[in-house]
Design an enzyme around this catalytic site. Structure first.
Site, PDB file in Angstrom:
ATOM      1  CG  HIS A 109       1.357  17.351 -24.154  1.00 55.67           C
ATOM      2  ND1 HIS A 109       1.887  18.275 -23.937  1.00 55.67           N
ATOM      3  CD2 HIS A 109       1.737  16.931 -23.585  1.00 55.67           C
ATOM      4  CE1 HIS A 109       3.490  18.440 -23.534  1.00 55.67           C
ATOM      5  NE2 HIS A 109       2.874  17.082 -23.017  1.00 55.67           N
ATOM      6  NE  ARG A 120       0.871  17.772 -12.954  1.00 58.86           N
ATOM      7  CZ  ARG A 120       1.148  17.119 -12.344  1.00 58.86           C
ATOM      8  NH1 ARG A 120       0.853  16.594 -10.866  1.00 58.86           N
ATOM      9  NH2 ARG A 120       1.937  16.379 -13.067  1.00 58.86           N
ATOM     10  CE  LYS A 128      -0.934  14.831 -14.413  1.00 64.29           C
ATOM     11  NZ  LYS A 128      -1.181  15.095 -15.395  1.00 64.29           N
ATOM     12  CG  HIS A 131       5.288  12.578 -25.585  1.00 64.37           C
ATOM     13  ND1 HIS A 131       4.238  12.893 -25.538  1.00 64.37           N
ATOM     14  CD2 HIS A 131       6.160  13.541 -24.598  1.00 64.37           C
ATOM     15  CE1 HIS A 131       3.402  13.787 -24.435  1.00 64.37           C
ATOM     16  NE2 HIS A 131       4.621  13.779 -24.023  1.00 64.37           N
ATOM     17  CG  HIS A 167      -1.594  13.352 -26.842  1.00 62.32           C
ATOM     18  ND1 HIS A 167      -1.505  14.407 -25.683  1.00 62.32           N
ATOM     19  CD2 HIS A 167      -0.023  12.827 -25.754  1.00 62.32           C
ATOM     20  CE1 HIS A 167      -1.336  13.712 -24.181  1.00 62.32           C
ATOM     21  NE2 HIS A 167      -0.203  12.907 -25.055  1.00 62.32           N
ATOM     22  CD  GLU A 219      -4.441  18.009 -15.839  1.00 67.00           C
ATOM     23  OE1 GLU A 219      -3.292  17.111 -16.336  1.00 67.00           O
ATOM     24  OE2 GLU A 219      -4.592  17.604 -16.920  1.00 67.00           O
ATOM     25  NE  ARG A 278      -4.707  -1.594   1.918  1.00 69.19           N
ATOM     26  CZ  ARG A 278      -4.682  -2.775   2.681  1.00 69.19           C
ATOM     27  NH1 ARG A 278      -3.223  -3.214   3.298  1.00 69.19           N
ATOM     28  NH2 ARG A 278      -5.173  -3.920   2.556  1.00 69.19           N
ATOM     29  CE  LYS A 289       4.956  18.045 -14.283  1.00 71.10           C
ATOM     30  NZ  LYS A 289       5.142  16.638 -15.234  1.00 71.10           N
ATOM     31  CG  ASN A 323      -1.549  18.957 -20.136  1.00 68.40           C
ATOM     32  OD1 ASN A 323      -1.230  17.583 -20.020  1.00 68.40           O
ATOM     33  ND2 ASN A 323      -3.294  18.518 -19.904  1.00 68.40           N
ATOM     34  CD  GLU A 368       6.939  17.598 -23.101  1.00 71.40           C
ATOM     35  OE1 GLU A 368       6.009  18.831 -22.490  1.00 71.40           O
ATOM     36  OE2 GLU A 368       6.360  17.063 -22.887  1.00 71.40           O
TER      37      GLU A 368
HETATM   38  P1  NAD Z   1      12.306   6.459 -21.802  1.00 66.01           P
HETATM   39  O1  NAD Z   1      12.078   6.022 -20.577  1.00 66.01           O
HETATM   40  O2  NAD Z   1      11.220   5.046 -22.475  1.00 66.01           O
HETATM   41  O3  NAD Z   1      13.865   6.895 -22.153  1.00 66.01           O
HETATM   42  C1  NAD Z   1      14.103   7.059 -23.263  1.00 66.01           C
HETATM   43  C2  NAD Z   1      15.518   5.907 -23.925  1.00 66.01           C
HETATM   44  O4  NAD Z   1      16.677   6.320 -23.968  1.00 66.01           O
HETATM   45  C3  NAD Z   1      14.725   4.437 -23.391  1.00 66.01           C
HETATM   46  O5  NAD Z   1      15.858   4.130 -24.078  1.00 66.01           O
HETATM   47  C4  NAD Z   1      16.145   4.802 -22.664  1.00 66.01           C
HETATM   48  O6  NAD Z   1      16.703   3.416 -22.592  1.00 66.01           O
HETATM   49  C5  NAD Z   1      17.323   5.306 -22.825  1.00 66.01           C
HETATM   50  N1  NAD Z   1      17.560   6.302 -21.876  1.00 66.01           N
HETATM   51  C6  NAD Z   1      17.631   6.608 -20.349  1.00 66.01           C
HETATM   52  N2  NAD Z   1      18.244   7.527 -20.201  1.00 66.01           N
HETATM   53  C7  NAD Z   1      19.590   6.830 -21.211  1.00 66.01           C
HETATM   54  C8  NAD Z   1      20.676   7.949 -20.617  1.00 66.01           C
HETATM   55  N3  NAD Z   1      21.081   8.956 -20.040  1.00 66.01           N
HETATM   56  N4  NAD Z   1      21.465   7.650 -22.104  1.00 66.01           N
HETATM   57  C9  NAD Z   1      21.418   6.657 -23.123  1.00 66.01           C
HETATM   58  N5  NAD Z   1      19.588   6.270 -23.046  1.00 66.01           N
HETATM   59  C10 NAD Z   1      19.630   6.338 -22.647  1.00 66.01           C
HETATM   60  O7  NAD Z   1      11.362   7.621 -22.489  1.00 66.01           O
HETATM   61  P2  NAD Z   1      11.088   9.489 -21.835  1.00 66.01           P
HETATM   62  O8  NAD Z   1      11.816  10.156 -23.015  1.00 66.01           O
HETATM   63  O9  NAD Z   1      12.244   9.599 -20.251  1.00 66.01           O
HETATM   64  O10 NAD Z   1      10.175   8.933 -21.129  1.00 66.01           O
HETATM   65  C11 NAD Z   1       8.943   8.811 -21.785  1.00 66.01           C
HETATM   66  C12 NAD Z   1       8.078   8.651 -21.220  1.00 66.01           C
HETATM   67  O11 NAD Z   1       7.938   9.625 -19.603  1.00 66.01           O
HETATM   68  C13 NAD Z   1       6.291   8.407 -21.464  1.00 66.01           C
HETATM   69  O12 NAD Z   1       6.094   6.807 -20.971  1.00 66.01           O
HETATM   70  C14 NAD Z   1       5.767   9.365 -20.861  1.00 66.01           C
HETATM   71  O13 NAD Z   1       4.319   8.911 -21.103  1.00 66.01           O
HETATM   72  C15 NAD Z   1       6.193   9.458 -19.463  1.00 66.01           C
HETATM   73  N6  NAD Z   1       6.021  10.825 -19.217  1.00 66.01           N
HETATM   74  C16 NAD Z   1       5.447  10.580 -17.702  1.00 66.01           C
HETATM   75  C17 NAD Z   1       4.876  11.746 -16.903  1.00 66.01           C
HETATM   76  C18 NAD Z   1       4.463  12.279 -16.365  1.00 66.01           C
HETATM   77  O14 NAD Z   1       4.468  13.401 -15.889  1.00 66.01           O
HETATM   78  N7  NAD Z   1       4.736  11.336 -14.718  1.00 66.01           N
HETATM   79  C19 NAD Z   1       5.364  13.018 -17.804  1.00 66.01           C
HETATM   80  C20 NAD Z   1       5.817  12.660 -19.248  1.00 66.01           C
HETATM   81  C21 NAD Z   1       6.133  11.726 -19.661  1.00 66.01           C
HETATM   82 MG    MG Z   2       4.393  15.603 -22.332  1.00 67.35          MG
END
Ligand code: NAD
Ligand code: MG
Length: 375
Positions: free
Chosen positions: A255, A248, A150, A273, A259, A244, A128, A234, A252, A192
């Site tokens: 976005h 918040r 999130k 993305h 999307h 949100e 939990r 942020k 977007n 971003e």
């Molecule tokens: P990711 O975690 O898939 O990383 C992108 C790629 O880079 C992966 O292949 C990873 O292995 C590689 N990588 C990571 N760090 C590295 C480094 N230092 N050197 C070399 N390679 C590296 O993707 P991302 O772009 O970091 O995140 C995307 C995700 O984040 C999506 O799922 C999205 O929905 C989520 N997201 C969440 C929020 C939130 O508020 N929680 C906000 C925006 C996005």
């Molecule tokens: Mg985004």
């Protein structure tokens, strides 16, 4: 270390007893033990990472934990968006229980947004809720996903549809980690960063225009500044509206368009993305300009900046076929932010002046989205 000044800066996320620090700077993974130690009830942690990040950055983290006498278990998951799944959540949750994680223990997410979102969600449900810390290693995760609590996974119905709000105890954004990140991933995160300037900070956008080359070239001070400003932006929005209900939603910007374009390209490598967000922000400016809400010079500046960064900024920049305007509008309607069947748009009165609206002029929108063939 080469002797140059390698400073750390801290941003506080003000959420009362759930508040936490975001440390930004070089060399933080190698010093993680020092920052984590005060948060631990007992000297053990579980580390969650992916294969790519493990190769580059796990040894520095475990060495620092060893130095501080902190025991650690690690799980290395496959890299990529498909890891945000029920299957991996099950595997991770059961692994955490098998390592004997207890209430009050800390789980570390070392990786990009995929690892952060999945680990945060697992931490929110194991016994939990156990503590977690974010060590984001992509620019996107440093400026966006690791801040704000999130967490979640994708389901077959869509992206991020199962999850929880679960704030981390600490975020360590190590700018050195970005040195191993491929440029395309770096730029996806940069979209971003630009977004924060466009939402409510025209001075920051000006600064980005001046410092883009240094940021791209890997200048530590410029990158740290951009990350700190982004996290401050942020953090302020999250502190004002954690769940949100109102402001918040400004995050977007770009976005809803983005999307729809990601969906239109099958969430594939054609458009990641951040690239969808870049095109989406440019479209939000174009749309606002056409509605007479925003000076057209501002829309031009946004296009120029994204283009100069190396990001796509128009429908014509997206490879492969796209649905027509009606098709794109229908895809926008799939967005999870739709309320009572109405699209929420983030529009602008200019750079740094975004606002939320729920009535979109369909005719103008259709004309704008129908122009790809003409372009
Ligand atoms: P990711 O975690 O898939 O990383 C992108 C790629 O880079 C992966 O292949 C990873 O292995 C590689 N990588 C990571 N760090 C590295 C480094 N230092 N050197 C070399 N390679 C590296 O993707 P991302 O772009 O970091 O995140 C995307 C995700 O984040 C999506 O799922 C999205 O929905 C989520 N997201 C969440 C929020 C939130 O508020 N929680 C906000 C925006 C996005
Ligand atoms: Mg985004």
């Amino acid at each position: 270390m080469t002797g140059e000044v390698r400073e750390m800066r801290t941003v506080r996320v003000e959420l009362g007893e759930r508040g936490y620090d975001i440390h930004v700077g070089p060399g933080l993974i190698a010093q993680a033990g020092k920052y984590l130690e005060p948060l631990l009830r007992r000297a053990r942690v579980a580390i969650v990472t992916d294969e790519t990040v493990a190769r580059h950055h796990l040894p520095a983290l475990t060495a620092s934990l060893d130095e501080h006498g902190i025991a650690h278990d690690e799980i290395v998951l496959p890299a990529g968006e498909s890891t945000k799944s029920f299957a991996q959540l099950e595997k991770l949750t059961e692994w955490l229980l098998e390592t004997g994680v207890e209430r009050g223990d800390l789980v570390i997410a070392l990786g990009g947004g995929v690892i952060g979102d999945l680990t945060g969600f697992a931490a929110s449900i194991v016994r939990r809720g156990v503590d977690f810390a974010q060590i984001p290693t992509t620019l996107l995760s440093q400026v966006d996903s690791s801040v704000g609590g999130k967490t979640g996974i994708n389901t077959k119905q869509g992206k991020n549809l199962a999850g929880a709000f679960h704030q981390p105890r600490l975020v360590l954004a190590d700018t050195d980690a970005l040195k191993t990140l491929p440029m395309r991933d770096f730029l996806a995160g940069y979209a971003e960063v630009v977004k924060y300037g466009l939402i409510d900070d025209r001075d920051f956008f000006d600064w980005l225009e001046t410092n883009l080359d240094a940021i791209k070239a890997g200048d530590d001070a410029a990158r740290s500044y951009a990350i700190v400003k982004s996290c401050e932006a942020k953090a302020a929005i999250v502190a004002a509206d954690e769940r949100e209900s109102n402001v918040r939603a400004l995050l977007n910007l770009g976005h809803t368009f983005g999307h729809a374009l990601e969906a239109a390209t099958g969430f594939s490598n054609k458009l990641v993305h951040g690239e969808g967000v870049a095109v989406g922000m440019a479209l939000a400016f174009d749309y606002s300009a056409r509605l007479g809400l925003c000076p057209s010079q501002d829309a031009v500046r946004v296009h120029r900046h994204l283009e100069r960064a190396g990001l796509p900024c128009s429908l014509a920049d997206i490879p492969g076929p796209l649905p027509d305007a009606e098709g794109l509008i229908a895809l926008m309607g799939q967005d999870k932010k739709v309320v009572d069947g109405k699209l929420t748009f983030i529009l602008v009165r200019g750079i740094g002046e975004a606002f939320i609206t729920r009535d979109a002029d369909r005719g103008t929108l259709k004309a704008l989205l129908g122009e790809r063939e003409a372009a």
